[in-house]
Design a protein around this motif. Structure first.
Motif, short mmCIF file in Angstrom:
data_model
loop_
_atom_site.label_atom_id
_atom_site.label_comp_id
_atom_site.label_asym_id
_atom_site.label_seq_id
_atom_site.Cartn_x
_atom_site.Cartn_y
_atom_site.Cartn_z
N LYS A 3 -2.95 16.71 -28.29
CA LYS A 3 -2.73 15.79 -29.40
C LYS A 3 -3.28 14.43 -29.01
CE LYS A 3 0.66 14.15 -32.72
NZ LYS A 3 2.01 14.25 -33.27
N VAL A 4 -4.17 13.90 -29.83
CA VAL A 4 -4.77 12.60 -29.54
C VAL A 4 -4.47 11.64 -30.68
CG1 VAL A 4 -6.67 13.56 -28.16
CG2 VAL A 4 -6.98 13.20 -30.60
N ARG A 5 -4.55 10.36 -30.36
CA ARG A 5 -4.42 9.31 -31.38
C ARG A 5 -5.63 8.40 -31.26
NH1 ARG A 5 1.04 6.01 -32.42
NH2 ARG A 5 1.37 7.88 -33.66
N VAL A 6 -6.27 8.12 -32.38
CA VAL A 6 -7.41 7.20 -32.41
C VAL A 6 -7.00 5.96 -33.20
CG1 VAL A 6 -9.78 6.84 -33.21
CG2 VAL A 6 -9.11 9.07 -32.29
N TYR A 7 -7.11 4.81 -32.54
CA TYR A 7 -6.83 3.53 -33.20
C TYR A 7 -8.16 2.95 -33.67
CZ TYR A 7 -2.44 3.68 -30.58
OH TYR A 7 -1.22 4.05 -30.04
N VAL A 8 -8.21 2.51 -34.92
CA VAL A 8 -9.43 1.89 -35.46
C VAL A 8 -9.07 0.53 -36.04
CG1 VAL A 8 -11.28 2.10 -37.16
CG2 VAL A 8 -10.40 4.16 -36.04
N SER A 9 -9.78 -0.51 -35.62
CA SER A 9 -9.50 -1.84 -36.19
C SER A 9 -10.79 -2.67 -36.19
CB SER A 9 -8.41 -2.55 -35.38
OG SER A 9 -8.78 -2.62 -34.02
N TYR A 10 -10.76 -3.74 -36.96
CA TYR A 10 -11.95 -4.59 -37.04
C TYR A 10 -12.26 -5.20 -35.68
CZ TYR A 10 -12.05 -4.55 -42.16
OH TYR A 10 -12.15 -4.16 -43.47
N LYS A 11 -13.52 -5.37 -35.42
CA LYS A 11 -13.93 -6.09 -34.21
C LYS A 11 -13.45 -7.53 -34.31
CE LYS A 11 -18.00 -3.23 -33.28
NZ LYS A 11 -19.47 -3.09 -33.30
N GLU A 12 -13.29 -8.19 -33.15
CA GLU A 12 -12.77 -9.56 -33.12
C GLU A 12 -13.62 -10.47 -34.01
OE1 GLU A 12 -10.07 -10.75 -31.85
OE2 GLU A 12 -9.49 -8.79 -31.02
N SER A 13 -14.93 -10.20 -34.04
CA SER A 13 -15.86 -11.11 -34.74
C SER A 13 -15.77 -10.98 -36.26
CB SER A 13 -17.30 -10.78 -34.31
OG SER A 13 -17.53 -9.40 -34.55
N VAL A 14 -15.06 -9.97 -36.74
CA VAL A 14 -15.02 -9.73 -38.19
C VAL A 14 -13.79 -10.41 -38.79
CG1 VAL A 14 -14.87 -7.96 -39.99
CG2 VAL A 14 -16.25 -7.54 -37.93
N SER A 74 -13.97 -1.23 -34.10
CA SER A 74 -13.96 -0.61 -32.77
C SER A 74 -12.82 0.42 -32.77
CB SER A 74 -13.73 -1.67 -31.70
OG SER A 74 -12.51 -2.36 -31.96
N TYR A 75 -12.90 1.39 -31.88
CA TYR A 75 -11.84 2.41 -31.83
C TYR A 75 -11.42 2.64 -30.38
CZ TYR A 75 -15.51 5.69 -30.42
OH TYR A 75 -16.54 6.30 -29.77
N GLN A 76 -10.25 3.20 -30.26
CA GLN A 76 -9.68 3.49 -28.96
C GLN A 76 -9.02 4.87 -29.04
OE1 GLN A 76 -6.88 0.36 -28.17
NE2 GLN A 76 -6.72 0.91 -26.02
N VAL A 77 -9.30 5.72 -28.07
CA VAL A 77 -8.72 7.07 -28.08
C VAL A 77 -7.59 7.12 -27.06
CG1 VAL A 77 -9.16 9.52 -27.64
CG2 VAL A 77 -10.92 8.11 -28.74
N GLU A 78 -6.46 7.66 -27.50
CA GLU A 78 -5.31 7.80 -26.60
C GLU A 78 -4.85 9.25 -26.61
OE1 GLU A 78 -2.19 4.72 -27.16
OE2 GLU A 78 -0.77 6.38 -27.08
N LEU A 79 -4.60 9.81 -25.44
CA LEU A 79 -4.10 11.18 -25.35
C LEU A 79 -2.58 11.14 -25.47
CD1 LEU A 79 -5.66 13.87 -24.64
CD2 LEU A 79 -4.46 13.75 -22.48
N LEU A 80 -2.03 11.75 -26.51
CA LEU A 80 -0.58 11.69 -26.71
C LEU A 80 0.14 12.81 -25.98
CD1 LEU A 80 -0.23 10.81 -30.53
CD2 LEU A 80 -0.12 9.27 -28.57
N GLU A 81 -0.35 14.01 -26.14
CA GLU A 81 0.38 15.16 -25.62
C GLU A 81 -0.56 16.31 -25.28
OE1 GLU A 81 3.16 16.95 -28.50
OE2 GLU A 81 3.62 14.84 -28.95
#
Lengths: 83, 83
Positions: A3-14, A74-81
């Protein structure tokens, strides 16, 4: 299966006007002083893979191609389980 | 000052057609088999408070009143940093 979680948010410059509007609304609730509001999305999903590394690689490929607009986000992948 | 993150997502009982559409699109990328897709939002913000407990209380009050539609969504508050 991982199980993974991907966080997606605007880049700092946006500039994110929605975050500014929400910050104003949050402060008008007079619950406490709030600042530096940032908003994002997250996607939880199961990936069929043999190893953690493979699961993360699949999640990154899907994020690049579909979940994030890499020009502005930008996105970040996190392994949940591991299940 | 404390940095908190609030996760907001649909309750289990609520059907999320968007998540189903995205699951289909993810699998059509042929990067790997994906299932159980769940989508949510997250809000990062700084809270001016004396203690962690107070910061979390402020975040919960703001979540109840603004960030989450408590009829359909559930939220979770996480303390990210003390700065």
């Amino acid at each position: 299966m991982f199980k993974v979680r991907v966080y997606v948010s605007y880049k700092e410059s946006v500039l994110d006007p929605q975050a500014e509007v929400i910050e104003g609304a949050m402060n008008r609730l007079n619950q406490g002083e709030v600042s530096q509001v940032k908003i994002g999305k997250f996607f939880d999903f199961n990936v069929k893979a043999e190893t953690k590394e493979e699961a993360i690689k699949v999640a990154e490929a899907i994020s690049d191609q579909l979940l994030a607009n890499v020009n502005m986000e930008s996105y970040q992948v996190e392994l949940l389980e591991e299940n």
